[in-house]
Design a protein around this motif. Structure first.
Motif, mmCIF file in Angstrom:
data_model
loop_
_atom_site.group_PDB
_atom_site.id
_atom_site.type_symbol
_atom_site.label_atom_id
_atom_site.label_comp_id
_atom_site.label_asym_id
_atom_site.label_seq_id
_atom_site.Cartn_x
_atom_site.Cartn_y
_atom_site.Cartn_z
ATOM 1 N N LEU A 18 -1.644 -1.881 -15.819
ATOM 2 C CA LEU A 18 -2.077 -1.132 -16.996
ATOM 3 C C LEU A 18 -1.196 0.085 -17.262
ATOM 4 N N ARG A 19 -0.512 0.572 -16.238
ATOM 5 C CA ARG A 19 0.374 1.716 -16.457
ATOM 6 C C ARG A 19 1.533 1.360 -17.386
ATOM 7 N N ILE A 20 1.962 0.103 -17.350
ATOM 8 C CA ILE A 20 2.994 -0.336 -18.294
ATOM 9 C C ILE A 20 2.471 -0.243 -19.717
ATOM 10 N N LEU A 21 1.267 -0.722 -19.934
ATOM 11 C CA LEU A 21 0.678 -0.634 -21.273
ATOM 12 C C LEU A 21 0.505 0.821 -21.692
ATOM 13 N N ASP A 22 0.095 1.672 -20.759
ATOM 14 C CA ASP A 22 -0.085 3.090 -21.083
ATOM 15 C C ASP A 22 1.225 3.706 -21.581
ATOM 16 N N VAL A 23 2.328 3.416 -20.879
ATOM 17 C CA VAL A 23 3.621 3.979 -21.280
ATOM 18 C C VAL A 23 4.035 3.453 -22.645
ATOM 19 N N LEU A 24 3.948 2.153 -22.832
ATOM 20 C CA LEU A 24 4.356 1.562 -24.102
ATOM 21 C C LEU A 24 3.520 2.093 -25.262
ATOM 22 N N GLU A 25 2.227 2.244 -25.045
ATOM 23 C CA GLU A 25 1.355 2.757 -26.097
ATOM 24 C C GLU A 25 1.617 4.226 -26.373
ATOM 25 N N ILE A 47 0.846 -1.198 0.000
ATOM 26 C CA ILE A 47 0.000 0.000 0.000
ATOM 27 C C ILE A 47 0.872 1.235 0.000
ATOM 28 N N GLY A 48 0.440 2.180 -0.809
ATOM 29 C CA GLY A 48 1.131 3.449 -0.816
ATOM 30 C C GLY A 48 2.262 3.469 -1.803
ATOM 31 N N ARG A 49 2.022 3.853 -3.047
ATOM 32 C CA ARG A 49 3.048 3.904 -4.067
ATOM 33 C C ARG A 49 3.957 5.090 -3.811
ATOM 34 N N SER A 50 5.218 4.921 -4.153
ATOM 35 C CA SER A 50 6.161 6.013 -3.973
ATOM 36 C C SER A 50 5.853 7.131 -4.937
ATOM 37 N N ALA A 51 6.283 8.321 -4.597
ATOM 38 C CA ALA A 51 6.049 9.465 -5.476
ATOM 39 C C ALA A 51 6.784 9.272 -6.774
ATOM 40 N N VAL A 101 12.837 -19.199 -25.166
ATOM 41 C CA VAL A 101 13.528 -17.925 -24.971
ATOM 42 C C VAL A 101 13.789 -17.729 -23.479
ATOM 43 N N ASP A 102 15.048 -17.656 -23.113
ATOM 44 C CA ASP A 102 15.410 -17.291 -21.744
ATOM 45 C C ASP A 102 15.549 -15.773 -21.677
ATOM 46 N N GLY A 103 16.732 -15.252 -21.731
ATOM 47 C CA GLY A 103 16.963 -13.816 -21.661
ATOM 48 C C GLY A 103 18.326 -13.563 -21.067
ATOM 49 N N ASP A 104 18.914 -12.425 -21.364
ATOM 50 C CA ASP A 104 20.246 -12.128 -20.836
ATOM 51 C C ASP A 104 20.265 -10.922 -19.905
ATOM 52 N N VAL A 105 19.128 -10.253 -19.703
ATOM 53 C CA VAL A 105 19.049 -9.113 -18.791
ATOM 54 C C VAL A 105 17.823 -9.304 -17.901
ATOM 55 N N VAL A 106 18.044 -9.518 -16.611
ATOM 56 C CA VAL A 106 16.958 -9.748 -15.650
ATOM 57 C C VAL A 106 16.787 -8.493 -14.805
ATOM 58 N N SER A 107 15.608 -7.900 -14.841
ATOM 59 C CA SER A 107 15.376 -6.637 -14.129
ATOM 60 C C SER A 107 15.284 -6.815 -12.624
ATOM 61 N N GLY A 108 14.816 -7.979 -12.167
ATOM 62 C CA GLY A 108 14.609 -8.185 -10.734
ATOM 63 C C GLY A 108 13.445 -7.395 -10.180
ATOM 64 N N ASP A 109 12.398 -7.195 -10.995
ATOM 65 C CA ASP A 109 11.310 -6.324 -10.562
ATOM 66 C C ASP A 109 10.334 -6.919 -9.547
ATOM 67 N N PRO A 110 10.133 -8.237 -9.437
ATOM 68 C CA PRO A 110 9.189 -8.707 -8.422
ATOM 69 C C PRO A 110 9.591 -8.281 -7.010
ATOM 70 N N PHE A 111 8.623 -7.713 -6.304
ATOM 71 C CA PHE A 111 8.768 -7.287 -4.917
ATOM 72 C C PHE A 111 9.772 -6.152 -4.724
ATOM 73 N N ARG A 135 5.329 -3.958 -8.496
ATOM 74 C CA ARG A 135 4.635 -2.675 -8.538
ATOM 75 C C ARG A 135 5.503 -1.504 -8.963
ATOM 76 N N MET A 136 6.841 -1.691 -9.048
ATOM 77 C CA MET A 136 7.709 -0.584 -9.413
ATOM 78 C C MET A 136 8.097 -0.593 -10.890
ATOM 79 N N THR A 137 7.652 -1.579 -11.627
ATOM 80 C CA THR A 137 8.083 -1.704 -13.024
ATOM 81 C C THR A 137 7.650 -0.503 -13.851
ATOM 82 N N ASP A 138 6.433 -0.045 -13.651
ATOM 83 C CA ASP A 138 5.976 1.109 -14.434
ATOM 84 C C ASP A 138 6.714 2.376 -14.020
#
Length: 297
Positions: free
Chosen positions: A116-123, A26-30, A226-236, A267-270
């Motif tokens: 949905l904010r991720i989709l908004d940015v990409l679009e 709860i409570g997204r960062s600014a 497909v694996d990947g070579d760059v892992v963002s580590g975004d969960p949690f 929650r910080m990916t967007d």
């Protein structure tokens, strides 16, 4: 087997499925300031004034060609990245969904596993991306899947049906019986297919965990793993800056970047995405559909 260098980074990723996804924080960062410095390099977020691309509500037509298809009956190839030439990179977003995550939604412990904010940015920025979808996520979010499929810059790929492990040692994920692996992946393709759009035969294992038996199980389906070579580590993640650094410090031409579109546990990916896009521009790198990045791999 999973590559040793990526296993530590993926531990937190697969923890999402192990715990059935924690309740939404709860409570997204600014929102970050208009500019910042990441890893000693000035990075400015994407300008917010780019004209928006309206999400389509029409059922998209099936793709004329299917990227990533291989000859059925042979062990599928496994790729981490595309050729290290040119300036293209692939942004990929996993859409996990487990029974535990569905339980959190039903109980009201979590508001959404669709950011949905991720989709908004990409679009808005007209950025290409590829979405690795679990079948259960598609069934839970049909309208959002339709929105993804309706964007000609997006590709759809397979991330299993319910995010179960295809090997016996995959971060304590519940294991899918060997006899069910082929049907699990095939069912997910069947769930995704009616949405049309840029369909692919790309497949990603949960946790990137696979062995010879898992690859043999996929042989009848004619897929490319497909694996990947760059892992963002975004969960949690609790701050956006580490995600930006994880991507920009490791990205190269041909890279396949792994992120997540599951809002409640990523929650910080967007928050990080505009800075990642700005950093790619600074490096002369252009996001492209996965099929284009892997061409010639």
């Amino acid at each position: 087997m999973i590559r040793s260098w990526v296993r530590p980074l993926l531990g937190v990723v697969v923890a999402v499925a192990v715990v059935g996804a924690a309740a939404s924080l709860i409570g997204r960062s600014a929102r970050p300031a208009p500019s910042t410095t990441i890893g000693g390099s000035f990075v400015a977020p994407v300008a917010p004034t780019v004209p928006a691309v309206a999400a389509t509500t029409q059922e998209p037509r099936p793709a004329a060609t299917v990227a990533g298809a291989t000859r059925p009956g042979t062990r599928p190839p496994v790729v981490d990245h595309g050729p290290r030439t040119g300036n293209r990179v692939a942004l990929t977003f996993d859409a996990d969904m487990t029974d535990g995550m569905l339980g959190n939604l039903r109980a009201g412990r979590v508001r959404s596993y669709a950011n949905l904010r991720i989709l908004d940015v990409l679009e808005r920025e007209q950025v290409a991306a590829t979405f690795f979808l679990t079948g259960k996520w598609v069934q839970r979010y049909p309208e959002i899947t339709r929105r993804i499929a309706g964007n000609p810059r997006f590709e759809l790929a397979n991330h299993t049906y319910g995010h179960l492990a295809y090997t016996g040692d995959c971060y304590d994920l519940p294991r899918l019986p060997a006899r069910g692996m082929t049907d699990d992946a095939a069912k997910t393709f069947e769930v995704i297919a009616p949405y049309g759009g840029r369909q692919t035969r790309y497949f990603r294992f949960p946790g990137l965990c696979h062995d010879a038996a898992a690859l043999e199980a996929l042989a009848p389906l004619g897929v490319t793993v497909v694996d990947g070579d760059v892992v963002s580590g975004d969960p949690f993640a609790t701050a956006w800056e580490p995600l930006v650094r994880a991507v920009l410090d490791n990205v190269r031409p041909g890279s396949v970047v792994i992120m997540h579109v599951t809002e409640a546990n990523a929650r910080m990916t967007d928050e990080a995405l505009p800075y990642i896009l700005a950093g790619l521009r600074e490096r002369g790198l252009v996001p492209a559909p996965l099929s284009e990045v892997l061409a010639g791999a």
